[in-house]
Design a protein around this motif. Structure first.
Motif, short mmCIF file in Angstrom:
data_model
loop_
_atom_site.label_atom_id
_atom_site.label_comp_id
_atom_site.label_asym_id
_atom_site.label_seq_id
_atom_site.Cartn_x
_atom_site.Cartn_y
_atom_site.Cartn_z
N VAL A 115 -63.59 1.14 -42.06
CA VAL A 115 -63.96 1.49 -43.44
C VAL A 115 -65.18 2.40 -43.42
O VAL A 115 -66.16 2.14 -42.72
CB VAL A 115 -64.22 0.23 -44.29
CG1 VAL A 115 -62.95 -0.56 -44.49
CG2 VAL A 115 -65.29 -0.65 -43.65
N ASP A 116 -65.11 3.49 -44.21
CA ASP A 116 -66.22 4.44 -44.24
C ASP A 116 -66.99 4.38 -45.55
O ASP A 116 -67.88 5.20 -45.79
CB ASP A 116 -65.71 5.86 -43.99
CG ASP A 116 -64.65 6.27 -45.01
OD1 ASP A 116 -64.29 5.43 -45.86
OD2 ASP A 116 -64.20 7.43 -44.95
N SER A 117 -66.62 3.42 -46.42
CA SER A 117 -67.38 3.19 -47.65
C SER A 117 -67.39 1.69 -47.90
O SER A 117 -66.44 0.99 -47.55
CB SER A 117 -66.75 3.92 -48.83
OG SER A 117 -65.43 3.47 -49.07
N PRO A 118 -68.47 1.16 -48.48
CA PRO A 118 -68.56 -0.30 -48.67
C PRO A 118 -67.41 -0.84 -49.51
O PRO A 118 -67.11 -0.29 -50.57
CB PRO A 118 -69.91 -0.49 -49.39
CG PRO A 118 -70.69 0.74 -49.05
CD PRO A 118 -69.69 1.85 -48.95
N PRO A 119 -66.73 -1.88 -49.07
CA PRO A 119 -65.66 -2.49 -49.87
C PRO A 119 -66.21 -3.03 -51.19
O PRO A 119 -67.40 -3.29 -51.34
CB PRO A 119 -65.15 -3.62 -48.98
CG PRO A 119 -65.64 -3.29 -47.60
CD PRO A 119 -66.92 -2.56 -47.78
N TRP A 120 -65.31 -3.25 -52.15
CA TRP A 120 -65.75 -3.68 -53.48
C TRP A 120 -66.50 -5.00 -53.44
O TRP A 120 -67.47 -5.20 -54.18
CB TRP A 120 -64.55 -3.80 -54.42
CG TRP A 120 -63.72 -5.04 -54.22
CD1 TRP A 120 -62.62 -5.19 -53.45
CD2 TRP A 120 -63.95 -6.33 -54.83
NE1 TRP A 120 -62.14 -6.47 -53.51
CE2 TRP A 120 -62.93 -7.20 -54.35
CE3 TRP A 120 -64.90 -6.83 -55.70
CZ2 TRP A 120 -62.84 -8.53 -54.73
CZ3 TRP A 120 -64.82 -8.18 -56.08
CH2 TRP A 120 -63.80 -9.01 -55.60
N ALA A 121 -66.06 -5.91 -52.58
CA ALA A 121 -66.74 -7.21 -52.50
C ALA A 121 -68.17 -7.05 -52.04
O ALA A 121 -69.09 -7.72 -52.54
CB ALA A 121 -65.97 -8.13 -51.55
N LEU A 122 -68.41 -6.15 -51.10
CA LEU A 122 -69.76 -5.92 -50.62
C LEU A 122 -70.61 -5.23 -51.68
O LEU A 122 -71.80 -5.53 -51.83
CB LEU A 122 -69.70 -5.07 -49.35
CG LEU A 122 -70.90 -5.14 -48.40
CD1 LEU A 122 -71.14 -6.56 -47.93
CD2 LEU A 122 -70.67 -4.23 -47.20
N ARG A 123 -70.00 -4.35 -52.44
CA ARG A 123 -70.74 -3.70 -53.52
C ARG A 123 -71.10 -4.70 -54.61
O ARG A 123 -72.16 -4.61 -55.22
CB ARG A 123 -69.93 -2.56 -54.12
CG ARG A 123 -69.66 -1.40 -53.16
CD ARG A 123 -69.20 -0.15 -53.90
NE ARG A 123 -68.02 -0.40 -54.71
CZ ARG A 123 -66.77 -0.28 -54.28
NH1 ARG A 123 -66.54 0.07 -53.02
NH2 ARG A 123 -65.75 -0.51 -55.10
N ARG A 124 -70.23 -5.64 -54.86
CA ARG A 124 -70.52 -6.64 -55.89
C ARG A 124 -71.60 -7.61 -55.43
O ARG A 124 -72.50 -7.96 -56.21
CB ARG A 124 -69.25 -7.39 -56.26
CG ARG A 124 -69.52 -8.56 -57.21
CD ARG A 124 -68.33 -8.94 -58.03
NE ARG A 124 -68.72 -9.94 -59.03
CZ ARG A 124 -68.12 -10.08 -60.18
NH1 ARG A 124 -67.15 -9.25 -60.53
NH2 ARG A 124 -68.50 -11.02 -61.04
#
Length: 400
Positions: free
Chosen positions: A55-64
């Motif tokens: 993954v090259d961008s933070p997943p939604w769970a990590l952003r939340r």
């Protein structure tokens, strides 16, 4: 937006502008970058291998969850999280140096190896270290993982294995125990193992059942242990829109919600990632939060950690409890930074309401006498105020 929600929005803005340090993302060389990695395979023969995607961008769970907002306070150093599942691979790039030897209670091999990848994925959500070329990192990236294997070579959880796993984690002096599995048939051994762990001041975090009732069914699902135990944090999942992923979470005895559907974690080998889902994933996020709390508040008991997790949770419209619901979604920032929490019983524990004693009826003669006396006192007060007003008025005229 609630106060914790505004705080997270501010931190997110700072994170995007570079004011708060984030995990560096460098283009991967050995793997293809992908926003949606493949799902974790379910193998029947052999073992799960490397994932072809990073993954090259933070997943939604990590952003939340936004764990970087609380990393200036703690990253979980010194806290041991036992992952009671399929084992944890010590060779996964993001978990190198983070995994102890652990214990295998079913005789399938070394606990720091993971043929199925499930335990490694849960451990990655808890404590994956930053890796160059990857945007994924664990909630508590300095915590230590203690693998406890309870899944046999056929992928089954043998009777008594959950209790044996909890006891092994307790004997190894874990601070947090994460359980992604459960049973509808708890025996005396399992209940005793839970009591022993709680008596040793260990925080137990367990996934609720992902089984759903048939449409139109009025039958309540059987309790799912260890999650159903009152001293265990029972965690259910949500999707990216905040909708619970279990169809009947109230009956499942949910204490807390956390990201589950469409989450991402590490593969058992290499730098790659797999997509994962289910209440076990949500429990891993809650276990990571518990690790951060134990590191930042080392004097809190396991009951206080559970209370902080539940009472700091985010509820609809910023209220608690929500109408008909006694649980909320994990609010990592609030769980670590809240200075005052109502020290009431945990939401999962019923409160006993004690009615006040009824006042004795007054006798008519006493009631009349009391009313007359109160009236006389009131009249005397008015007379005094009138006299003082006249006196003050004369004094002001004299001065003028």
């Amino acid at each position: 937006m609630t106060r914790p929600g505004r705080a997270r929005a501010v931190v997110a803005a700072l994170l995007l502008t570079g004011v708060v340090g984030a995990v560096p993302v460098v283009p991967a060389q050995a793997h293809a970058a992908a926003a949606d990695p493949p799902a974790l395979p379910q193998v029947t023969e052999g073992c799960v291998g490397e994932s072809p995607a990073v993954v090259d961008s933070p997943p939604w769970a990590l952003r939340r969850m936004l764990p970087s907002a609380v990393w200036p306070l703690t990253r979980g150093r010194g806290v041991v999280v036992a992952v009671v599942d399929t084992g944890v691979s010590a060779t996964a790039t993001a978990l190198r140096g983070a995994v102890r030897a652990g214990t295998d209670v079913v005789g399938s091999g070394a606990a720091d190896r993971d043929c199925y990848g499930r335990g490694t994925a849960l451990a990655g959500i808890v404590a994956a270290r930053p890796v160059t070329g990857s945007a994924f990192v664990g909630i508590a990236p300095e915590a230590t993982i203690l693998p406890i294997r309870i899944v046999d070579a056929k992928g089954k959880v043998a009777p008594g294995a959950i209790a044996a796993g909890i006891r092994a984690a307790t004997a190894a002096k874990a601070d947090v125990i994460l359980l992604g599995v459960g049973t509808t048939s708890p025996d005396a051994e399992l209940r005793a193992a839970i009591r022993e762990a709680v008596g040793r001041d260990i925080v137990l975090v367990a996934a609720v059942s992902d089984e759903t009732r048939p449409t139109g069914s009025t039958q309540r699902p059987a309790p799912w242990f260890p999650a159903a135990h009152p001293d265990v944090v029972a965690v259910g999942g949500i999707d990216a829109k905040g909708v619970p992923t279990e169809k009947s979470p109230p009956e499942a005895g949910v204490d807390l919600l956390a990201p589950a559907a469409g989450a991402v974690s590490v593969a058992p080998r290499g730098n790659g990632h797999y997509s994962v889902a289910g209440p076990a994933v949500a429990a891993a996020y809650a276990a990571g939060a518990a690790a951060l709390i134990r590191a930042h508040y080392p004097k809190l008991s396991q009951a206080d950690v559970r209370r902080r997790l539940e009472l700091s949770a985010e509820h609809p419209l910023g209220t608690w409890p929500a109408p008909g619901v006694g649980y909320g979604t994990l609010d990592l920032y609030n769980a670590l930074t809240a200075l005052e929490l109502d020290r009431t019983p945990l939401p999962s524990q019923p409160q006993v309401l004690r009615p006040l004693p009824a006042a004795a009826p007054a006798e008519p003669t006493k009631l009349i006498a009391g009313t007359v006396a109160a009236g006389m006192v009131g009249l005397a007060g008015l007379a005094y105020l009138s006299a003082m007003t006249v006196k003050w008025g004369r004094r002001r005229r004299w001065r003028a």
